[in-house]
Every structure is written in C-alpha cells, then in structure tokens.
Design an enzyme around this catalytic site. Structure first.
Site: not given
Ligand code: PHE
Length: 346
Positions: A161, A175, A201, A215, A258, A314
């Site tokens: 990120w 995020h 970002r 998001q 995850v 998630a």
């Molecule tokens: N937060 C991650 C992103 O912005 C996306 C994500 C969220 C992936 C939840 C898996 C589970 O790149």
C-alpha cells in the site's frame, strides 16, 4: 364692495387657482392647493361672506357666479388629478416594469453523486442481508491500519500500500480494513458489518488510480463460517447490485489478514465474453473485483476472539470500480472532476 368689484375679485381668485392647479406637479401638491383655496378659511369662502351686503337679485347672480367658479375649479382639479395619476403610473411602469407573461426561471437543485447513489444502494442490499453499517475514521493509527491486521512494523507486506502519513504518525486510512479490529473487538458476536468509506493512497493518478477513492469493507464472524458463506454472500450481493445472475471466478491472492487470500472475479457484462478487445475487462472476460478471504486467526486473536470457536471472512471491494463497471465508465478521474456533462448523466 358692489357686485362688479366682487365679480372682478372672483375672476382674479379663479384665475389664480386655475394657474396653480395647472402648474402642480404631484398629487399631494395639488391637494394642498385645493385645501388652501376651497376650505372654510379660503378666499372663496371669504367672498361668500360678503353676499349679505348685496341686493337680493345681485345675491342670486353672485351666488351663481361663485358656484360656477367652484365647478370650473373642481373640474380643473379633477382633470389635473387624472393627469398626474397617469404620469405617476407611467413613471413606475418604466422603472419597475414586470412582464408577467415571461416563463419563470427554473431553479436547478442537482442530485446525488453517482458514487453516493450506488453506495446507498449497496448499503440497502447489505442491510437487507442483515449487515449493519459502520463508519470508518478518516485518520487512524498504525495499529488499526496495519498491526492489528497481522502486519507488524517492518513487515514487507506494508509495501503493498502506498500509504500517506501525517507528520505525527497517523494515517489517512489506506483501506477500510482499518475498522476490522475495532468491529471485532467492540461488537458482540456474531457480527455482520460493512464499512463504506473513503480511502487515501499516495498514487500517481491515471484512469484506474486516484489518491482518494471509496471502499466497502465487509466483516462477518460467527461459529462455523466457511468459504461457501463468503462466496454465497458476495454472489448474492453482486447479483442484486448488477441486477443479473453474476458469475464468480475465484483465484488465490495474498493479504496478511486473510488466509487464504482470494481475489473474487466476475464475468464481464460489457463484452459478455465475446471475441475482441473490451476496455472494461481488457479482453480477459473476467474482472477482478473483490479481494477477500477467511479472517486470519491472528486477527481474531488480537481482537480477543478464540479462532477455535469462531471463524469468519472479510472483503474490501472498491466502490468506484463497482460503479465504473455498472455504468461502463472508463476513467476513474471523472468522479472527482465536478464536470456537469459527466454528472448530469446519472
Ligand atoms: N484492504 C485490502 C486492500 O485495500 C482489501 C482486502 C480487504 C482484502 C479485506 C482482503 C480482505 O487492498
């Protein structure tokens, strides 16, 4: 005074009044003249008081003369009053002329931005599925944005990120996953929540990247939750959102919070998989849309949840991207352009 003298004086007074009436320039001035000459203390009344000095036939003659003078003055007054009134009306007409036949101006009240419209639609779909809506913080701590998501300081995954930092060490959220830890820690189980929010970002802007974007995070934790619950939830949502039976394809991906990390893809409704180039799926026929996965046991443990008892999943879908695909918008930069030619289409 005899009749002759009185008659002369009457003529003088009458002329005087008539001249003044003609010369008057406004109705209040005209009224003043009338009051001054015709009132009880006016010159005509004065003459009248001299009637008893005349002989009986002369009385009649002079009385008639006075009455004639009065009615001449009255009609001069009426005429001038009418003229002055007209003059005033015309003056006002020129000054404040209103054409009541011109159609009114339409007041344009605008409408909600397409992202807001579809965010609300997405929220409604999820609410119908039993999810609650949680707002993210716009600026959050390193702990919430990374550490509590199984990304400790120095972890190489942080490079995934392009994060902004404030000078005192806070983060304009990279995020909406930044809310995962708070939700898991503070909400009673089972929990079903979505987090629609604005993310930031440090990215070079192009047709598919913006420094500011949206998001919708999803967090679902209960007993016996499996991958099929994740797939079923997303397929139900995406089919409702796009109003068709959306097909999913799932490929492995990686996110530290995850396990396993997944990338959910949907079939491209723009080209419907036909031969040739498609600007939406770039000819791949599948669109990468929702990164997701079962919540990592470390993330549950950090929030005080026993991963042997509970499991969950998630996701973090890009709302801008969802909207772009729904409407076939090719350039993300339209959203923040403020260009009415773009906005008025929704
Ligand atoms: N937060 C991650 C992103 O912005 C996306 C994500 C969220 C992936 C939840 C898996 C589970 O790149």
């Amino acid at each position: 005074m005899n009749l002759e003298e009185l008659t002369k004086e009457l003529a003088v007074i009458q002329d005087e009044i008539l001249t003044k009436i003609k010369a008057s320039e406004a109705i209040p001035q005209l009224n003043d003249i009338k009051v001054a000459y015709l009132s009880k203390k006016g010159p005509l009344k004065d003459l009248q008081t001299k009637l008893p000095t005349l002989k009986p036939e002369e009385k009649i003659t002079f009385g008639q003369k006075i009455n004639a003078a009065k009615s001449t003055i009255q009609s001069a007054y009426d005429k001038r009053q009418e003229e002055l009134h007209l003059q005033e009306v015309n003056l006002r007409k020129d000054k404040n002329w209103i054409d009541v036949t011109i159609p009114g101006k339409k007041i344009s009240i605008g409408h909600l931005h397409p992202i807001t419209q579809l965010r609300r639609e997405a929220e409604n779909i999820f609410m119908n599925m039993g999810f609650e809506i949680v707002e993210p913080r716009s600026i959050d701590t390193d702990y919430n944005v990374f550490e509590a998501l199984n990304i400790p300081v120095g972890h190489p995954a942080r490079d995934m990120w392009d994060t902004f930092w404030t000078t005192n060490g806070y983060i304009p959220i990279t995020h909406t996953s930044a809310m995962q830890h708070t939700i898991l820690k503070e909400h009673d189980l089972p929990v079903r929540a979505i987090v629609p929010g604005r993310c930031f970002r440090q990215e070079a802007t192009d047709a598919t990247h913006e420094h500011t974007f949206y998001q919708i995070e999803g967090v679902y934790v209960d007993k016996n939750i499996t991958l099929s619950d994740l797939i079923g939830t997303l397929k139900t949502f995406l089919s409702a959102f796009y109003d068709r039976d959306v097909q999913l394809r799932i490929q492995p991906s990686y996110f530290p919070f995850v396990e396993p990390g997944l990338e959910i893809m949907i079939d491209c409704a723009i080209c419907k998989g036909k031969e040739g180039y498609c600007s939406t799926c770039r000819g791949k026929r599948w669109i990468e849309l929702v990164p997701a996965g079962p919540i990592h046991p470390n993330v549950l443990t950090m929030a005080g949840i026993d991963p042997n008892e509970y499991s969950g999943f998630a996701w973090g879908m890009g709302l801008d991207r969802l909207v772009m695909i729904k409407y076939g918008i090719e350039d993300l930069r339209w959203f923040h352009s403020g260009d009415l030619r773009f906005l008025q289409q929704f």
